[in-house]
Design a protein around this motif. Structure first.
Motif, PDB file in Angstrom:
ATOM      1  N   ASN A 195       0.828  -1.212   0.000  1.00  0.00           N
ATOM      2  CA  ASN A 195       0.000   0.000   0.000  1.00  0.00           C
ATOM      3  C   ASN A 195       0.855   1.252   0.000  1.00  0.00           C
ATOM      4  OD1 ASN A 195      -2.543  -1.001  -0.206  1.00  0.00           O
ATOM      5  ND2 ASN A 195      -2.904  -1.153   1.985  1.00  0.00           N
ATOM      6  N   ARG A 196       2.088   1.095  -0.451  1.00  0.00           N
ATOM      7  CA  ARG A 196       2.967   2.251  -0.559  1.00  0.00           C
ATOM      8  C   ARG A 196       2.799   2.919  -1.916  1.00  0.00           C
ATOM      9  NH1 ARG A 196       8.626  -0.056   2.095  1.00  0.00           N
ATOM     10  NH2 ARG A 196       7.977   0.151   4.266  1.00  0.00           N
ATOM     11  N   ASP A 197       3.080   4.189  -1.951  1.00  0.00           N
ATOM     12  CA  ASP A 197       2.983   4.924  -3.210  1.00  0.00           C
ATOM     13  C   ASP A 197       4.045   4.474  -4.208  1.00  0.00           C
ATOM     14  OD1 ASP A 197       0.839   6.363  -2.259  1.00  0.00           O
ATOM     15  OD2 ASP A 197       2.104   7.973  -1.459  1.00  0.00           O
ATOM     16  N   ASP A 198       5.136   3.846  -3.706  1.00  0.00           N
ATOM     17  CA  ASP A 198       6.213   3.422  -4.601  1.00  0.00           C
ATOM     18  C   ASP A 198       6.089   1.954  -4.964  1.00  0.00           C
ATOM     19  OD1 ASP A 198       6.794   2.377  -2.140  1.00  0.00           O
ATOM     20  OD2 ASP A 198       8.922   2.926  -2.141  1.00  0.00           O
ATOM     21  N   ASP A 199       4.860   1.423  -4.999  1.00  0.00           N
ATOM     22  CA  ASP A 199       4.651   0.016  -5.388  1.00  0.00           C
ATOM     23  C   ASP A 199       4.815  -0.104  -6.898  1.00  0.00           C
ATOM     24  OD1 ASP A 199       4.069  -2.654  -5.348  1.00  0.00           O
ATOM     25  OD2 ASP A 199       1.891  -2.357  -5.244  1.00  0.00           O
ATOM     26  N   ASP A 200       6.063  -0.018  -7.346  1.00  0.00           N
ATOM     27  CA  ASP A 200       6.361  -0.008  -8.766  1.00  0.00           C
ATOM     28  C   ASP A 200       6.963  -1.336  -9.190  1.00  0.00           C
ATOM     29  OD1 ASP A 200       8.849   0.031  -7.625  1.00  0.00           O
ATOM     30  OD2 ASP A 200       9.240   2.150  -8.098  1.00  0.00           O
ATOM     31  N   ASP A 201       7.536  -1.354 -10.381  1.00  0.00           N
ATOM     32  CA  ASP A 201       8.099  -2.592 -10.921  1.00  0.00           C
ATOM     33  C   ASP A 201       9.227  -3.117 -10.047  1.00  0.00           C
ATOM     34  OD1 ASP A 201       6.343  -2.601 -12.993  1.00  0.00           O
ATOM     35  OD2 ASP A 201       7.694  -1.613 -14.413  1.00  0.00           O
ATOM     36  N   ASP A 202      10.010  -2.217  -9.430  1.00  0.00           N
ATOM     37  CA  ASP A 202      11.115  -2.678  -8.590  1.00  0.00           C
ATOM     38  C   ASP A 202      10.601  -3.467  -7.400  1.00  0.00           C
ATOM     39  OD1 ASP A 202      12.984  -1.545 -10.230  1.00  0.00           O
ATOM     40  OD2 ASP A 202      13.092   0.340  -9.099  1.00  0.00           O
ATOM     41  N   ASN A 203       9.503  -3.019  -6.812  1.00  0.00           N
ATOM     42  CA  ASN A 203       8.920  -3.752  -5.686  1.00  0.00           C
ATOM     43  C   ASN A 203       8.336  -5.076  -6.143  1.00  0.00           C
ATOM     44  OD1 ASN A 203       9.443  -2.166  -3.397  1.00  0.00           O
ATOM     45  ND2 ASN A 203       7.820  -0.731  -3.982  1.00  0.00           N
ATOM     46  N   ARG A 204       7.648  -5.048  -7.289  1.00  0.00           N
ATOM     47  CA  ARG A 204       7.009  -6.276  -7.756  1.00  0.00           C
ATOM     48  C   ARG A 204       8.049  -7.342  -8.146  1.00  0.00           C
ATOM     49  NH1 ARG A 204       3.067  -2.520  -9.447  1.00  0.00           N
ATOM     50  NH2 ARG A 204       4.151  -2.018 -11.386  1.00  0.00           N
ATOM     51  N   GLN A 205       9.258  -6.903  -8.511  1.00  0.00           N
ATOM     52  CA  GLN A 205      10.294  -7.869  -8.828  1.00  0.00           C
ATOM     53  C   GLN A 205      10.715  -8.677  -7.605  1.00  0.00           C
ATOM     54  OE1 GLN A 205      13.424  -5.693 -10.718  1.00  0.00           O
ATOM     55  NE2 GLN A 205      12.256  -5.310 -12.595  1.00  0.00           N
ATOM     56  N   GLN A 206      10.346  -8.232  -6.425  1.00  0.00           N
ATOM     57  CA  GLN A 206      10.678  -8.961  -5.207  1.00  0.00           C
ATOM     58  C   GLN A 206       9.678 -10.083  -4.917  1.00  0.00           C
ATOM     59  OE1 GLN A 206      11.236  -6.168  -1.986  1.00  0.00           O
ATOM     60  NE2 GLN A 206      12.512  -4.820  -3.225  1.00  0.00           N
ATOM     61  N   TYR A 207       8.638 -10.209  -5.738  1.00  0.00           N
ATOM     62  CA  TYR A 207       7.739 -11.346  -5.589  1.00  0.00           C
ATOM     63  C   TYR A 207       8.533 -12.631  -5.822  1.00  0.00           C
ATOM     64  CZ  TYR A 207       3.841  -8.013  -5.925  1.00  0.00           C
ATOM     65  OH  TYR A 207       2.972  -6.988  -5.707  1.00  0.00           O
ATOM     66  N   ASN A 208       8.229 -13.660  -5.069  1.00  0.00           N
ATOM     67  CA  ASN A 208       9.035 -14.875  -5.139  1.00  0.00           C
ATOM     68  C   ASN A 208       8.231 -16.122  -5.490  1.00  0.00           C
ATOM     69  OD1 ASN A 208       7.584 -15.295  -2.803  1.00  0.00           O
ATOM     70  ND2 ASN A 208       9.364 -15.608  -1.468  1.00  0.00           N
ATOM     71  N   SER A 209       6.944 -15.961  -5.801  1.00  0.00           N
ATOM     72  CA  SER A 209       6.120 -17.154  -6.001  1.00  0.00           C
ATOM     73  C   SER A 209       4.992 -16.896  -6.987  1.00  0.00           C
ATOM     74  CB  SER A 209       5.520 -17.615  -4.670  1.00  0.00           C
ATOM     75  OG  SER A 209       4.714 -18.761  -4.841  1.00  0.00           O
ATOM     76  N   SER A 264       2.901 -21.855 -19.235  1.00  0.00           N
ATOM     77  CA  SER A 264       4.238 -22.167 -18.733  1.00  0.00           C
ATOM     78  C   SER A 264       4.938 -20.919 -18.197  1.00  0.00           C
ATOM     79  CB  SER A 264       5.090 -22.786 -19.854  1.00  0.00           C
ATOM     80  OG  SER A 264       5.188 -21.889 -20.947  1.00  0.00           O
ATOM     81  N   SER A 265       4.177 -19.844 -18.020  1.00  0.00           N
ATOM     82  CA  SER A 265       4.756 -18.590 -17.558  1.00  0.00           C
ATOM     83  C   SER A 265       5.309 -18.746 -16.153  1.00  0.00           C
ATOM     84  CB  SER A 265       3.684 -17.490 -17.571  1.00  0.00           C
ATOM     85  OG  SER A 265       4.157 -16.328 -16.911  1.00  0.00           O
ATOM     86  N   ASN A 266       6.473 -18.165 -15.917  1.00  0.00           N
ATOM     87  CA  ASN A 266       7.095 -18.200 -14.607  1.00  0.00           C
ATOM     88  C   ASN A 266       7.026 -16.847 -13.921  1.00  0.00           C
ATOM     89  OD1 ASN A 266       7.905 -20.950 -14.639  1.00  0.00           O
ATOM     90  ND2 ASN A 266       9.597 -20.432 -16.025  1.00  0.00           N
ATOM     91  N   ASN A 267       6.075 -16.005 -14.308  1.00  0.00           N
ATOM     92  CA  ASN A 267       5.942 -14.690 -13.707  1.00  0.00           C
ATOM     93  C   ASN A 267       5.393 -14.815 -12.298  1.00  0.00           C
ATOM     94  OD1 ASN A 267       6.835 -13.403 -16.041  1.00  0.00           O
ATOM     95  ND2 ASN A 267       4.770 -13.314 -16.906  1.00  0.00           N
ATOM     96  N   ASN A 268       6.174 -14.370 -11.320  1.00  0.00           N
ATOM     97  CA  ASN A 268       5.719 -14.423  -9.935  1.00  0.00           C
ATOM     98  C   ASN A 268       4.699 -13.317  -9.681  1.00  0.00           C
ATOM     99  OD1 ASN A 268       7.453 -16.563  -9.337  1.00  0.00           O
ATOM    100  ND2 ASN A 268       9.148 -15.182  -8.855  1.00  0.00           N
ATOM    101  N   ASN A 269       3.735 -13.610  -8.808  1.00  0.00           N
ATOM    102  CA  ASN A 269       2.693 -12.629  -8.514  1.00  0.00           C
ATOM    103  C   ASN A 269       2.386 -12.523  -7.025  1.00  0.00           C
ATOM    104  OD1 ASN A 269       1.459 -15.113  -8.227  1.00  0.00           O
ATOM    105  ND2 ASN A 269      -0.051 -14.815  -9.854  1.00  0.00           N
ATOM    106  N   ALA A 270       3.273 -13.037  -6.174  1.00  0.00           N
ATOM    107  CA  ALA A 270       3.069 -12.939  -4.731  1.00  0.00           C
ATOM    108  C   ALA A 270       4.410 -13.072  -4.025  1.00  0.00           C
ATOM    109  CB  ALA A 270       2.107 -14.022  -4.243  1.00  0.00           C
ATOM    110  N   TYR A 271       4.450 -12.539  -2.823  1.00  0.00           N
ATOM    111  CA  TYR A 271       5.602 -12.766  -1.940  1.00  0.00           C
ATOM    112  C   TYR A 271       5.119 -13.615  -0.775  1.00  0.00           C
ATOM    113  CZ  TYR A 271       9.330 -12.127   1.427  1.00  0.00           C
ATOM    114  OH  TYR A 271      10.325 -12.369   2.325  1.00  0.00           O
ATOM    115  N   CYS A 272       5.673 -14.813  -0.643  1.00  0.00           N
ATOM    116  CA  CYS A 272       5.274 -15.742   0.411  1.00  0.00           C
ATOM    117  C   CYS A 272       6.465 -16.046   1.301  1.00  0.00           C
ATOM    118  CB  CYS A 272       4.727 -17.046  -0.187  1.00  0.00           C
ATOM    119  SG  CYS A 272       3.225 -16.834  -1.175  1.00  0.00           S
ATOM    120  N   GLY A 304       7.059 -26.028  -5.983  1.00  0.00           N
ATOM    121  CA  GLY A 304       8.348 -25.832  -6.628  1.00  0.00           C
ATOM    122  C   GLY A 304       8.239 -25.089  -7.938  1.00  0.00           C
ATOM    123  N   ASN A 305       9.363 -24.540  -8.368  1.00  0.00           N
ATOM    124  CA  ASN A 305       9.385 -23.685  -9.564  1.00  0.00           C
ATOM    125  C   ASN A 305       9.660 -24.435 -10.853  1.00  0.00           C
ATOM    126  OD1 ASN A 305       8.896 -21.137  -8.299  1.00  0.00           O
ATOM    127  ND2 ASN A 305      10.992 -21.171  -7.502  1.00  0.00           N
TER     128      ASN A 305
END
Length: 518
Positions: free
Chosen positions: A141-155, A184-192, A312-313
């Protein structure tokens, strides 16, 4: 004045070092606990922990809403900073979380409920059998929820059975699939992130601290707040969606100390006086993986986690979501495959090349006439087929048995030939042989027929199956035949059905037989 009198301590042990157990307290020379059982001392030690409810000091409704993803912490107002709303949690983190044991969430107001005082997703008696908990966040919920933050998703998030989180989703049952099962996309969409307390007495004792760490600390450190739709923000893994990966947290405890005292009435009181608690990522040979941090390789717990919860990935969500939907008889849109051995287990064979003669489950077609009349039609169609093939397609079967081709090598016996049942003791009924009565009368592998998979092998007569079994009551095609050895749960039966508790994953409950068109 007696109801208001302060308890007078008659004896005490002020310096008990080490974990809070009866054995350790006695080892410290404190005999005050001799008349108490191990279970009683355990309860006194639990009472010494900092109550989880006092971290936010908003009581159980708020804690439940936060862990479900629906509190003001999760959707804070942008005109107030997160620290303004969660200031008490931050003060607790600064002053206590490194030196006090935190109790597992338990609430007196919930004591009479079926969950015995616990939130449903943290009930240690009726769930949490894998002794592993995690939180999954989908955005900040931060104003800087940009691509850099989303790249930290791991799952990747795969799917979720809503019945496992009824109090969180407020839905009695249902399920959710997050993305295409064929992708077969490996795009992560959550941080767990999670932790396991199995086979680790220290983490078991301090699991409340790690729950604070993965929930409130992640909130304050990263601004991550939002849950996966339809699922709790945090819970034991049995109540969480199936995902591909979760980071792992652990802790170490040193300088642990307690004081033990009794009052004039013989009551016991234990107070924690010290602890140095260090929170850190799990090592796992530099692979911060929650599954690898749980017990030993190939243990039942680790295998269950990998197969059902954190898959698993390597294959992403494709395989597990496809199987999840298959068990619920849901199919993706059929492809335009023209091959009889279709690219999807749900694809029907090309109707210009194959005709469906009988089916069961999702492939059911109504019967036309009695078994003898149906056999006459079946034989007529088979006689006109160009390659003398019968094709059984079985979406619910194990992948090795989804496409089997029966190729006849000898002429079919007449209806009046001695053989298996269905049409009577003195008849050989071809369609009943396949449906219900797989016999070796005029039907011996390598002599009268061969089995192949896939279709190209049947055409070229290469790689025929080498094992077959016959003559089991009410067991149809292919009985226990297999490519190289005995199979199980892959046979069909139109008499007794094929869905059994002994076949929990794959069976022939949905199948159809086809004959190749001229």
């Amino acid at each position: 004045l007696s109801p208001f009198m302060i308890q007078v301590v008659s004896a005490n042990c002020n310096q008990v070092s080490g974990p809070c157990t009866r054995a350790n307290i006695l080892a410290n020379g404190c005999t005050l606990v001799q008349s108490f059982s191990d279970d009683q001392i355990h309860d006194f030690c639990e009472a010494a922990a900092f109550p989880f409810v006092e971290i936010s000091d908003k009581y159980y409704q708020f804690d439940q809403n936060y862990m479900d993803g629906g509190s003001s912490y999760n959707y804070h107002h942008h005109n107030r900073t997160l620290l303004e709303q969660a200031g008490r949690v931050e003060r607790f983190r600064s002053n206590f979380v490194g030196q006090r044991k935190v109790a597992w969430p338990h609430y007196t107001a919930l004591q009479s409920s079926t969950n015995g005082g616990a939130m449903r997703q943290f009930n240690l008696t009726h769930s949490c059998q894998l002794q592993t908990a995690m939180c999954c966040f989908t955005q900040t919920n931060r104003d800087d929820d940009d691509d850099d933050n989303r790249q930290q998703y791991n799952s990747q998030v795969c799917h979720h059975d809503l019945a496992t989180s009824r109090t969180s989703s407020h839905l009695y049952s249902g399920f959710a699939s997050y993305g295409s099962p064929s992708s077969s996309s490996n795009n992560n969409n959550a941080y767990c992130v999670g932790f396991s307390w199995r086979d680790n007495p220290t983490i078991n004792d301090y699991k409340g601290n790690l729950l604070v760490d993965i929930s409130y600390h992640t909130l304050l450190d990263t601004g991550r707040t939002t849950n996966i739709p339809g699922a709790p923000l945090c819970g034991c893994v049995e109540h969480m969606p199936t995902i591909t990966h979760a980071a792992c947290r652990t802790l170490t405890v040193s300088n642990e100390g307690y004081s033990v005292s009794t009052d004039l009435n013989g009551g016991l009181r234990i107070v924690q006086t010290s602890a140095a608690i260090n929170y850190q990522n799990c090592n796992n040979n530099n692979n911060n993986d929650l599954v690898l941090a749980t017990t030993t390789p190939n243990s039942p717990q680790r295998n269950t986690l990998r197969q059902q919860h954190i898959v698993g990935n390597s294959n992403g969500c494709a395989s597990t979501t496809s199987n999840f939907l298959n068990r619920r008889f849901l199919a993706p849109e059929a492809s335009s495959s023209s091959s009889s051995s279709s690219s999807s287990v749900y694809d029907e064979p090309d109707a210009t090349k194959w005709i469906k003669m009988m089916g069961q489950g999702m492939d059911y077609i109504p019967h036309k006439g009695n078994i003898t009349q149906r056999d006459i039609e079946f034989r007529h169609q088979f006689a006109a087929s160009p390659n003398q093939l019968v094709y059984r397609r079985c979406p619910s079967c194990h992948p090795l048995y989804r496409h089997i081709y029966y190729k006849r090598k000898t002429p079919l016996p007449s209806l009046s030939s001695n053989g298996g049942g269905g049409g009577g003791a003195s008849s050989w009924n071809f369609i009943n042989l396949l449906m219900n009565d797989w016999t070796n009368v005029h039907n011996v592998l390598g002599v009268d027929f061969d089995l192949y998979s896939p279709y190209d092998d049947a055409l070229t007569e290469t790689n025929p199956w080498t094992y077959c079994a016959y003559n089991s009551r009410n067991v149809g095609f292919p009985n226990r035949c297999g490519p190289t050895g005995e199979s199980s749960c892959q046979h069909n039966s139109h008499v007794v059905g094929t869905s059994h508790s002994s076949c929990p994953v794959y069976d022939a409950s949905t199948h159809a037989f086809y004959i190749e068109l001229p």
